[in-house]
Design a protein around this motif. Structure first.
Motif, PDB file in Angstrom:
ATOM      1  N   ILE A 385       0.837  -1.209   0.000  1.00  0.00           N
ATOM      2  CA  ILE A 385       0.000   0.000   0.000  1.00  0.00           C
ATOM      3  C   ILE A 385       0.868   1.254   0.000  1.00  0.00           C
ATOM      4  N   VAL A 386       1.867   1.292   0.866  1.00  0.00           N
ATOM      5  CA  VAL A 386       2.733   2.469   0.965  1.00  0.00           C
ATOM      6  C   VAL A 386       3.519   2.671  -0.338  1.00  0.00           C
ATOM      7  N   GLU A 387       4.027   1.597  -0.911  1.00  0.00           N
ATOM      8  CA  GLU A 387       4.770   1.718  -2.163  1.00  0.00           C
ATOM      9  C   GLU A 387       3.880   2.218  -3.296  1.00  0.00           C
ATOM     10  N   MET A 388       2.634   1.753  -3.334  1.00  0.00           N
ATOM     11  CA  MET A 388       1.696   2.235  -4.365  1.00  0.00           C
ATOM     12  C   MET A 388       1.437   3.722  -4.211  1.00  0.00           C
ATOM     13  N   LEU A 389       1.252   4.202  -2.991  1.00  0.00           N
ATOM     14  CA  LEU A 389       0.997   5.626  -2.761  1.00  0.00           C
ATOM     15  C   LEU A 389       2.203   6.475  -3.166  1.00  0.00           C
ATOM     16  N   LYS A 390       3.403   5.967  -2.916  1.00  0.00           N
ATOM     17  CA  LYS A 390       4.606   6.683  -3.346  1.00  0.00           C
ATOM     18  C   LYS A 390       4.647   6.798  -4.869  1.00  0.00           C
ATOM     19  N   ALA A 391       4.312   5.706  -5.569  1.00  0.00           N
ATOM     20  CA  ALA A 391       4.322   5.723  -7.031  1.00  0.00           C
ATOM     21  C   ALA A 391       3.260   6.678  -7.576  1.00  0.00           C
ATOM     22  N   LEU A 392       2.066   6.669  -6.979  1.00  0.00           N
ATOM     23  CA  LEU A 392       0.996   7.573  -7.422  1.00  0.00           C
ATOM     24  C   LEU A 392       1.375   9.034  -7.211  1.00  0.00           C
ATOM     25  N   ASN A 393       2.185   9.285  -6.216  1.00  0.00           N
ATOM     26  CA  ASN A 393       2.594  10.662  -5.914  1.00  0.00           C
ATOM     27  C   ASN A 393       3.358  11.293  -7.084  1.00  0.00           C
ATOM     28  N   ASN A 394       3.990  10.478  -7.911  1.00  0.00           N
ATOM     29  CA  ASN A 394       4.697  11.003  -9.077  1.00  0.00           C
ATOM     30  C   ASN A 394       3.741  11.542 -10.129  1.00  0.00           C
ATOM     31  N   LEU A 395       2.510  11.016 -10.151  1.00  0.00           N
ATOM     32  CA  LEU A 395       1.499  11.468 -11.107  1.00  0.00           C
ATOM     33  C   LEU A 395       0.596  12.543 -10.518  1.00  0.00           C
ATOM     34  N   ALA A 396       0.344  12.452  -9.230  1.00  0.00           N
ATOM     35  CA  ALA A 396      -0.522  13.420  -8.540  1.00  0.00           C
ATOM     36  C   ALA A 396       0.166  13.823  -7.246  1.00  0.00           C
ATOM     37  N   PRO A 397       1.081  14.807  -7.311  1.00  0.00           N
ATOM     38  CA  PRO A 397       1.799  15.238  -6.105  1.00  0.00           C
ATOM     39  C   PRO A 397       0.839  15.617  -4.980  1.00  0.00           C
ATOM     40  N   GLY A 398       1.084  15.060  -3.807  1.00  0.00           N
ATOM     41  CA  GLY A 398       0.198  15.284  -2.669  1.00  0.00           C
ATOM     42  C   GLY A 398      -0.492  14.013  -2.215  1.00  0.00           C
ATOM     43  N   VAL A 399      -0.403  12.935  -3.036  1.00  0.00           N
ATOM     44  CA  VAL A 399      -0.969  11.654  -2.612  1.00  0.00           C
ATOM     45  C   VAL A 399      -0.179  11.113  -1.424  1.00  0.00           C
ATOM     46  N   TYR A 400       1.151  11.090  -1.572  1.00  0.00           N
ATOM     47  CA  TYR A 400       1.991  10.598  -0.484  1.00  0.00           C
ATOM     48  C   TYR A 400       2.327  11.775   0.433  1.00  0.00           C
ATOM     49  N   ALA A 401       1.338  12.173   1.220  1.00  0.00           N
ATOM     50  CA  ALA A 401       1.474  13.308   2.122  1.00  0.00           C
ATOM     51  C   ALA A 401       1.035  12.898   3.521  1.00  0.00           C
ATOM     52  N   ARG A 402       1.568  13.579   4.526  1.00  0.00           N
ATOM     53  CA  ARG A 402       1.267  13.187   5.908  1.00  0.00           C
ATOM     54  C   ARG A 402      -0.202  13.359   6.253  1.00  0.00           C
ATOM     55  N   TYR A 403      -0.930  14.224   5.506  1.00  0.00           N
ATOM     56  CA  TYR A 403      -2.338  14.464   5.816  1.00  0.00           C
ATOM     57  C   TYR A 403      -3.290  13.563   5.026  1.00  0.00           C
ATOM     58  N   THR A 404      -2.756  12.694   4.192  1.00  0.00           N
ATOM     59  CA  THR A 404      -3.607  11.716   3.507  1.00  0.00           C
ATOM     60  C   THR A 404      -4.158  10.735   4.538  1.00  0.00           C
ATOM     61  N   LEU A 405      -5.463  10.457   4.440  1.00  0.00           N
ATOM     62  CA  LEU A 405      -6.118   9.571   5.406  1.00  0.00           C
ATOM     63  C   LEU A 405      -6.285   8.172   4.825  1.00  0.00           C
ATOM     64  N   LEU A 406      -6.091   7.189   5.690  1.00  0.00           N
ATOM     65  CA  LEU A 406      -6.277   5.789   5.318  1.00  0.00           C
ATOM     66  C   LEU A 406      -7.320   5.167   6.241  1.00  0.00           C
ATOM     67  N   TYR A 407      -8.347   4.561   5.640  1.00  0.00           N
ATOM     68  CA  TYR A 407      -9.392   3.886   6.415  1.00  0.00           C
ATOM     69  C   TYR A 407      -9.270   2.377   6.171  1.00  0.00           C
ATOM     70  N   GLY A 408      -9.419   1.604   7.218  1.00  0.00           N
ATOM     71  CA  GLY A 408      -9.346   0.157   7.044  1.00  0.00           C
ATOM     72  C   GLY A 408     -10.350  -0.569   7.928  1.00  0.00           C
ATOM     73  N   VAL A 409     -10.869  -1.609   7.401  1.00  0.00           N
ATOM     74  CA  VAL A 409     -10.346  -2.368   6.270  1.00  0.00           C
ATOM     75  C   VAL A 409     -11.351  -2.310   5.126  1.00  0.00           C
ATOM     76  N   GLU A 410     -10.820  -2.211   3.900  1.00  0.00           N
ATOM     77  CA  GLU A 410     -11.662  -2.439   2.726  1.00  0.00           C
ATOM     78  C   GLU A 410     -11.299  -3.805   2.180  1.00  0.00           C
ATOM     79  N   VAL A 411     -12.297  -4.629   2.004  1.00  0.00           N
ATOM     80  CA  VAL A 411     -12.054  -5.992   1.517  1.00  0.00           C
ATOM     81  C   VAL A 411     -13.139  -6.343   0.515  1.00  0.00           C
ATOM     82  N   LYS A 412     -12.736  -6.978  -0.573  1.00  0.00           N
ATOM     83  CA  LYS A 412     -13.672  -7.411  -1.602  1.00  0.00           C
ATOM     84  C   LYS A 412     -13.812  -8.921  -1.510  1.00  0.00           C
TER      85      LYS A 412
END
Length: 462
Positions: A385-412
């Motif tokens: 999850i953390v690695e994906m957010l870092k990668a997305l930050n290259n396309l949308a700066p601000g994704v990998y930010a300290r104020y981004t919220l994570l809710y859990g758990v989402e499960v399909k």
């Protein structure tokens, strides 16, 4: 005294609804019954959301059960692509699935879905985003999306119900099917929880994702062959809408796949909701998280899921039990859904209400309990999850930010996939299975298409 029908459809989500719609189009005068364990669409309401309190464990949960299925209160996105939303192409071929998706799309528009489709414009910008995605080791899957929105989706589904009832289809809500009745490997009907036997020439099982566990148990009882689907577990990400605007403005929902560097697990984005809200879901007493984007009411935030997909090998055979176990840890520790800022997660600190009060991202799910998701997820899931957010930050700066919220758990919860014919018939004659509950689809468009596919074969037999 038992009653007799030509076709019984178990479940009134998109697969069940489109099975009935297609059967009506044949003009054969069939006697059709739809059985739904949840409430009618006009009576579906989340008490917790209306009262602004914690989940009260309604059974069944009105957010995910009832006429329209979980899609009635979802974002209402039709993903018009053969690449996303399931594996129905294995039964139809890619051309066949493409034709089915176009067909069901026209039907949704007929019942009130908006004309506009995202992803048909901005060709140069899409190419540039694809280039940048490759440099970030992300695979962008550009798709056409018709977005109905939560409010409009409910209106469309209501019109479909009125259309079916006006043409003689019987609908019974708050009526749960207990067992499928079989004799000599031929379907005979169903037994409801209140003890009523209802006979039918043909039965279609379309209980949706929430009914996947029940369908798996029935398959085991009836001796039907199944194969194990991947388990998708992750978080719902929430951040200011402006951060994701470079992507959502073009795609509405940007779909990315990433293979984590540490463990090489597949990680994907799912169900992106611009200007949406994070919501609770109650699956048989298990409180999980999801996201919606309303057609009429907008927020200042965007949310989306980041899910880690795992395919297990023998002797493991319980993907649903595994997903429930992970989600139950959040329920145990937080009394429901846990929310944590990305900054706290990365630094190894528990989020608190005092910390979140200073957060730039204002939570839309106020019922979530501030806590520590590292106590819930396996280490390899968190790393992905953390690695994906870092990668997305290259396309949308601000994704990998300290104020981004994570809710859990989402499960399909994907059912173990039933062994089905090309027309979605099980190994029991005249017993069909369609939609997410059967493990062959994962979304509104392909679930709807599955209903049409089954109905066309049924029409030939009656």
């Amino acid at each position: 005294m038992s009653k007799h029908y030509d076709v019984i459809i178990v479940g009134s989500g998109p697969a069940g609804i489109f099975t009935a719609l297609e059967l009506i189009e044949t003009g054969g005068g069939m006697k059709i019954l739809i059985l739904e364990k949840g409430r009618d669409i006009g009576k579906r309401a989340c008490v917790a959301r209306e009262q602004g309190g914690p989940c009260v464990n309604c059974s069944p949960c009105s957010t995910i059960c009832g006429w329209g299925g979980a899609g009635a209160f979802s974002d209402g996105k039709l993903t018009l692509s053969t690449d996303i939303g399931g594996s129905l192409e294995q039964y139809t071929g890619e051309k066949g699935l493409s034709d089915l998706i176009d067909y069901i799309d026209r039907t949704y528009v007929k019942f009130g879905a908006p004309e506009h489709v995202f992803g048909l414009e901005h060709e140069e910008e899409i190419q540039e985003i694809q280039r940048r995605a490759v440099l970030s080791e992300l695979k962008l899957i550009p798709v056409r999306i018709r977005h109905m929105g939560t409010g409009r989706c409910k209106e469309v589904l209501q019109r479909m119900q009125e259309y079916l009832v006006a043409r003689g289809v019987e609908v019974r809500t708050s009526c749960q099917v207990e067992e499928v009745l079989v004799k000599d490997k031929v379907i005979r009907g169903v037994l409801t929880r209140d003890g009523q036997v209802i006979n039918a020439k043909i039965v279609v099982l379309a209980p949706g994702r929430e009914g996947a566990d029940w369908l798996t148990q029935e398959a085991q009882r009836l001796g039907l062959n199944t194969s194990i689907n991947p388990v998708d577990i992750g978080v719902r990400v929430e951040l200011p809408a402006a951060v994701m605007d470079p992507l959502t403005r073009i795609f509405y929902e940007a779909k990315f796949i990433y293979y984590a560097k540490t463990f090489n697990d597949k990680v994907r984005t799912f169900c992106m909701n611009p200007n949406g809200e994070v919501v609770l879901e109650n699956i048989d007493g298990l409180v999980t998280v999801n996201g919606h984007s309303h057609a009429y009411n907008k927020t200042e935030n965007t949310n989306f899921a980041v899910l880690v997909s795992k395919t297990f090998t023998e002797p493991f055979k319980e993907p649903i039990a595994y997903g429930r176990y992970i989600a139950s840890l959040a329920n145990l520790l937080g009394g429901g859904v846990i929310v944590q800022s990305l900054g706290d997660l990365v630094s190894g600190h528990r989020s608190t209400r005092e910390k979140l009060a200073k957060c730039m991202t204002v939570p839309t799910l106020r019922e979530a309990t501030p806590g520590d998701l590292s106590l819930v997820f396996p280490y390899r899931h968190l790393m992905g999850i953390v690695e994906m957010l870092k990668a997305l930050n290259n396309l949308a700066p601000g994704v990998y930010a300290r104020y981004t919220l994570l809710y859990g758990v989402e499960v399909k919860f994907y059912s173990s996939r039933l062994a089905l014919s090309a027309a979605l018939e099980t190994q029991i004659k005249n017993l069909f299975a369609a939609g997410d509950g059967a493990g062959v689809t994962r979304g509104l468009a392909q679930a709807s298409a599955a209903g049409v596919l089954a109905a066309r074969e049924i029409a030939k037999r009656i």
